[in-house]
Enzyme design. Structure first.
Site, PDB file in Angstrom:
ATOM      1  N   CYS A  11      -1.737 -20.803   9.305  1.00 51.92           N
ATOM      2  CA  CYS A  11      -2.680 -20.544   8.216  1.00 51.92           C
ATOM      3  C   CYS A  11      -3.891 -21.470   8.329  1.00 51.92           C
ATOM      4  CB  CYS A  11      -1.985 -20.740   6.862  1.00 51.92           C
ATOM      5  SG  CYS A  11      -1.542 -22.453   6.517  1.00 51.92           S
ATOM      6  N   CYS A  14      -3.079 -25.127   7.940  1.00 56.33           N
ATOM      7  CA  CYS A  14      -2.388 -25.688   9.109  1.00 56.33           C
ATOM      8  C   CYS A  14      -3.404 -26.026  10.203  1.00 56.33           C
ATOM      9  CB  CYS A  14      -1.362 -24.705   9.650  1.00 56.33           C
ATOM     10  SG  CYS A  14      -0.091 -24.238   8.453  1.00 56.33           S
TER      11      CYS A  14
END
Length: 77
Positions: A11, A14
């Site tokens: 994501c 991240c």
């Protein structure tokens, strides 16, 4: 050499944590291997419920938030 693992499924949060870890390593001038752990089964082995998470040398240092490069430096210095 330090081993840094970023736990998360890829994501945007991240990816930001990965970039911040790279910036922290560069700022400190140390050698470190940065690895992304994206498989849910592998993430679960660390006992992490929320991602992104930061693991340094096998120990979970943070979960569920994006640390700044300065925050990450405290775990590496």
């Amino acid at each position: 050499m330090r081993k840094i693992q970023i736990l998360g499924t890829g994501c945007p949060r991240c990816k930001t944590l990965t970039a911040n870890a790279e910036a922290a390593v560069k700022a400190l001038g140390i050698e470190a291997q940065i690895e992304k752990v994206e498989k849910i089964t592998d993430i679960m082995k660390f006992g992490v419920i929320m991602t992104p998470a930061l693991v340094v040398d096998g120990q979970v240092k943070s979960a569920g938030k994006v640390l700044s490069p300065d925050d990450i430096k405290t775990f590496l210095a």
